[in-house]
Design a protein around this motif. Structure first.
Motif, PDB file in Angstrom:
ATOM      1  N   HIS A 104       0.839  -1.196   0.000  1.00 57.64           N
ATOM      2  CA  HIS A 104       0.000   0.000   0.000  1.00 57.64           C
ATOM      3  C   HIS A 104       0.880   1.254   0.000  1.00 57.64           C
ATOM      4  CE1 HIS A 104      -3.800  -1.910   0.077  1.00 57.64           C
ATOM      5  NE2 HIS A 104      -3.644  -2.484   1.250  1.00 57.64           N
ATOM      6  N   ASN A 105       0.351   2.308  -0.575  1.00 60.90           N
ATOM      7  CA  ASN A 105       1.111   3.560  -0.688  1.00 60.90           C
ATOM      8  C   ASN A 105       1.025   4.369   0.604  1.00 60.90           C
ATOM      9  OD1 ASN A 105       1.941   3.115  -3.368  1.00 60.90           O
ATOM     10  ND2 ASN A 105      -0.070   3.764  -4.109  1.00 60.90           N
ATOM     11  N   VAL A 106       1.743   3.898   1.611  1.00 62.38           N
ATOM     12  CA  VAL A 106       1.817   4.607   2.883  1.00 62.38           C
ATOM     13  C   VAL A 106       3.230   5.157   3.004  1.00 62.38           C
ATOM     14  CG1 VAL A 106       1.648   4.402   5.383  1.00 62.38           C
ATOM     15  CG2 VAL A 106       0.096   3.113   3.915  1.00 62.38           C
ATOM     16  N   ASP A 107       3.323   6.455   3.254  1.00 62.70           N
ATOM     17  CA  ASP A 107       4.647   7.080   3.245  1.00 62.70           C
ATOM     18  C   ASP A 107       5.480   6.645   4.446  1.00 62.70           C
ATOM     19  OD1 ASP A 107       4.346   9.274   5.482  1.00 62.70           O
ATOM     20  OD2 ASP A 107       2.530   9.369   4.276  1.00 62.70           O
ATOM     21  N   THR A 108       6.768   6.776   4.282  1.00 61.71           N
ATOM     22  CA  THR A 108       7.735   6.390   5.313  1.00 61.71           C
ATOM     23  C   THR A 108       7.476   7.124   6.625  1.00 61.71           C
ATOM     24  OG1 THR A 108       9.442   5.844   3.707  1.00 61.71           O
ATOM     25  CG2 THR A 108      10.188   6.419   5.910  1.00 61.71           C
ATOM     26  N   THR A 109       7.081   8.377   6.538  1.00 62.83           N
ATOM     27  CA  THR A 109       6.835   9.171   7.745  1.00 62.83           C
ATOM     28  C   THR A 109       5.749   8.531   8.614  1.00 62.83           C
ATOM     29  OG1 THR A 109       7.469  11.199   6.603  1.00 62.83           O
ATOM     30  CG2 THR A 109       6.184  11.436   8.629  1.00 62.83           C
ATOM     31  N   THR A 110       4.672   8.055   7.986  1.00 65.87           N
ATOM     32  CA  THR A 110       3.580   7.412   8.729  1.00 65.87           C
ATOM     33  C   THR A 110       4.083   6.184   9.468  1.00 65.87           C
ATOM     34  OG1 THR A 110       1.931   8.203   7.144  1.00 65.87           O
ATOM     35  CG2 THR A 110       1.310   6.340   8.535  1.00 65.87           C
ATOM     36  N   MET A 111       4.879   5.377   8.795  1.00 66.43           N
ATOM     37  CA  MET A 111       5.420   4.180   9.422  1.00 66.43           C
ATOM     38  C   MET A 111       6.349   4.539  10.577  1.00 66.43           C
ATOM     39  SD  MET A 111       4.110   1.499   8.223  1.00 66.43           S
ATOM     40  CE  MET A 111       3.197   0.876   6.830  1.00 66.43           C
ATOM     41  N   GLN A 112       7.178   5.523  10.374  1.00 66.34           N
ATOM     42  CA  GLN A 112       8.098   5.939  11.435  1.00 66.34           C
ATOM     43  C   GLN A 112       7.341   6.486  12.639  1.00 66.34           C
ATOM     44  OE1 GLN A 112      10.705   8.646   9.372  1.00 66.34           O
ATOM     45  NE2 GLN A 112      12.087   7.024   8.703  1.00 66.34           N
ATOM     46  N   GLN A 113       6.236   7.186  12.372  1.00 69.29           N
ATOM     47  CA  GLN A 113       5.416   7.702  13.474  1.00 69.29           C
ATOM     48  C   GLN A 113       4.790   6.563  14.277  1.00 69.29           C
ATOM     49  OE1 GLN A 113       2.745  10.285  11.319  1.00 69.29           O
ATOM     50  NE2 GLN A 113       4.047  12.087  11.587  1.00 69.29           N
ATOM     51  N   LEU A 114       4.337   5.511  13.590  1.00 69.73           N
ATOM     52  CA  LEU A 114       3.782   4.345  14.282  1.00 69.73           C
ATOM     53  C   LEU A 114       4.854   3.673  15.138  1.00 69.73           C
ATOM     54  CD1 LEU A 114       1.518   2.526  11.649  1.00 69.73           C
ATOM     55  CD2 LEU A 114       0.789   3.599  13.795  1.00 69.73           C
ATOM     56  N   ILE A 115       6.037   3.530  14.590  1.00 71.03           N
ATOM     57  CA  ILE A 115       7.135   2.905  15.324  1.00 71.03           C
ATOM     58  C   ILE A 115       7.463   3.711  16.582  1.00 71.03           C
ATOM     59  CG2 ILE A 115       9.618   2.386  15.248  1.00 71.03           C
ATOM     60  CD1 ILE A 115       9.166   1.738  12.214  1.00 71.03           C
ATOM     61  N   LYS A 116       7.511   5.037  16.435  1.00 70.45           N
ATOM     62  CA  LYS A 116       7.845   5.897  17.578  1.00 70.45           C
ATOM     63  C   LYS A 116       6.721   5.904  18.610  1.00 70.45           C
ATOM     64  CE  LYS A 116       9.260  10.609  18.785  1.00 70.45           C
ATOM     65  NZ  LYS A 116       9.582  11.962  18.266  1.00 70.45           N
ATOM     66  N   LYS A 117       5.490   6.057  18.144  1.00 70.90           N
ATOM     67  CA  LYS A 117       4.355   6.152  19.052  1.00 70.90           C
ATOM     68  C   LYS A 117       4.191   4.899  19.884  1.00 70.90           C
ATOM     69  CE  LYS A 117      -0.665   6.758  19.121  1.00 70.90           C
ATOM     70  NZ  LYS A 117      -1.896   6.985  18.305  1.00 70.90           N
ATOM     71  N   HIS A 118       4.378   3.749  19.251  1.00 73.79           N
ATOM     72  CA  HIS A 118       4.130   2.476  19.936  1.00 73.79           C
ATOM     73  C   HIS A 118       5.406   1.801  20.415  1.00 73.79           C
ATOM     74  CE1 HIS A 118      -0.156   2.561  19.049  1.00 73.79           C
ATOM     75  NE2 HIS A 118       0.159   3.001  17.839  1.00 73.79           N
ATOM     76  N   GLN A 119       6.522   2.506  20.289  1.00 75.41           N
ATOM     77  CA  GLN A 119       7.813   2.004  20.784  1.00 75.41           C
ATOM     78  C   GLN A 119       8.115   0.606  20.250  1.00 75.41           C
ATOM     79  OE1 GLN A 119       7.050   2.589  25.050  1.00 75.41           O
ATOM     80  NE2 GLN A 119       8.297   4.436  24.985  1.00 75.41           N
ATOM     81  N   LEU A 120       7.972   0.469  18.940  1.00 74.63           N
ATOM     82  CA  LEU A 120       8.179  -0.834  18.302  1.00 74.63           C
ATOM     83  C   LEU A 120       9.658  -1.104  18.073  1.00 74.63           C
ATOM     84  CD1 LEU A 120       5.259  -0.659  15.709  1.00 74.63           C
ATOM     85  CD2 LEU A 120       5.248  -1.676  17.993  1.00 74.63           C
TER      86      LEU A 120
END
Length: 289
Positions: free
Chosen positions: A273-289
């Motif tokens: 899916h066309n989800v930008d890198t920023t969105t993924m990085q925000q999820l990683i940061k928010k949820h401490q993945l």
């Protein structure tokens, strides 16, 4: 054979071929970073039902080679072609997998006797332990207590991967079969399964959220339900975001951001899916993945 098991994702290239290097990286990420107890290999999350027999065997082999006995391995062999399932079961058994698992037969309106014969045939022909994979929302197969009784009386059927929301039935299974293995299959209901006494959990999101899943599991087992619920709320916020993107595509996208060659999904699934890198990085940061 208990604890947190990742339902392993499998990286594919644009032609639908398995990326061996990437698969090895996903296995190592699960072991070294997520610190899971085991892997459930070639389940729905691994896009098993989109693969041919040789690809399934390739995955079984690579995972066994890369894990080197460090974790428990469960091989999902279920297939509408029972001869393929037997072949895969013997192959995984000979590789050293700790147990087999098989989804209930699906699509056709199978009688319970046909389903029972399917499992008994797999156990007999593979001569290996078996975990029933019950996921009625996708298979349409809703087994009742009497039917589970008939299957679990077989010594080599050692348990159930229970991916259903009927917690009354789950409680009855746990009460009647204290010595059988029961794995919770819904990541978003991990706390409910743990409070009900499951031995472990098998889930897609544990590829990226395994450490928090373990904490939920341990806290609930210890009786710290309020703290476990808070972590479950946070986890379900993550799961909602992943579902909005596309669960498998999103998990692979997070892994790519973490430096793991997670590849694409296999057609006819949308590869990416066309989800930008920023969105993924925000999820990683928010949820401490």
């Amino acid at each position: 054979m208990n604890g947190i098991f990742s339902a392993l994702v499998v990286p594919f290239d644009e032609h639908g071929e398995i990326i061996e290097k990437g698969l090895r990286e996903v296995v190592r990420h699960n072991i070294d970073v997520q610190q899971i107890d085991g892997l459930y290999v070639n389940g729905s999350t691994g896009e098993n039902f989109l693969m041919n027999t040789e690809q399934k065997k390739q995955v079984f082999r690579i995972v066994q080679e890369e894990s080197q006995g460090a974790i428990t391995l469960i091989a999902q062999i279920g297939s509408l072609d029972i001869y393929e399932a037997i072949d895969l079961g013997i192959y995984a058994r000979d590789l050293g997998y700790d147990s087999l698992s098989a989804v209930t037969p699906y699509y056709y309106p199978f009688s319970f006797e046909e389903i029972k014969n399917y499992y008994l045939t797999l156990v007999k022909e593979t001569n290996h332990k078996m975990i029933i994979y019950s996921i009625p929302a996708l298979t349409g197969v809703h087994m009742n207590m009497n039917q589970f009784d008939e299957l679990l009386q077989e010594e080599q059927i050692i348990g159930v991967k229970y991916t259903a929301g009927d917690f009354f039935l789950l409680e009855r299974l746990r009460q009647r079969y204290p010595n059988k293995m029961i794995f919770s299959g819904f990541d978003e209901m991990l706390i409910h399964g743990t409070v009900s006494g499951v031995d472990g959990a098998i889930g897609s999101t544990y590829n990226v959220n395994g450490r928090k899943a373990r904490r939920i599991f341990e806290l609930a087992q210890e009786g710290n339900v309020a703290e476990a619920y808070q972590l479950q709320h946070e986890t379900n916020d993550l799961i909602e975001s992943l579902l909005d993107i596309g669960i498998y595509q999103a998990i692979k996208g997070i892994l790519r951001e973490q430096g793991v060659q997670a590849g694409l999904c296999k057609a006819p699934l949308t590869p990416r899916h066309n989800v930008d890198t920023t969105t993924m990085q925000q999820l990683i940061k928010k949820h401490q993945l």
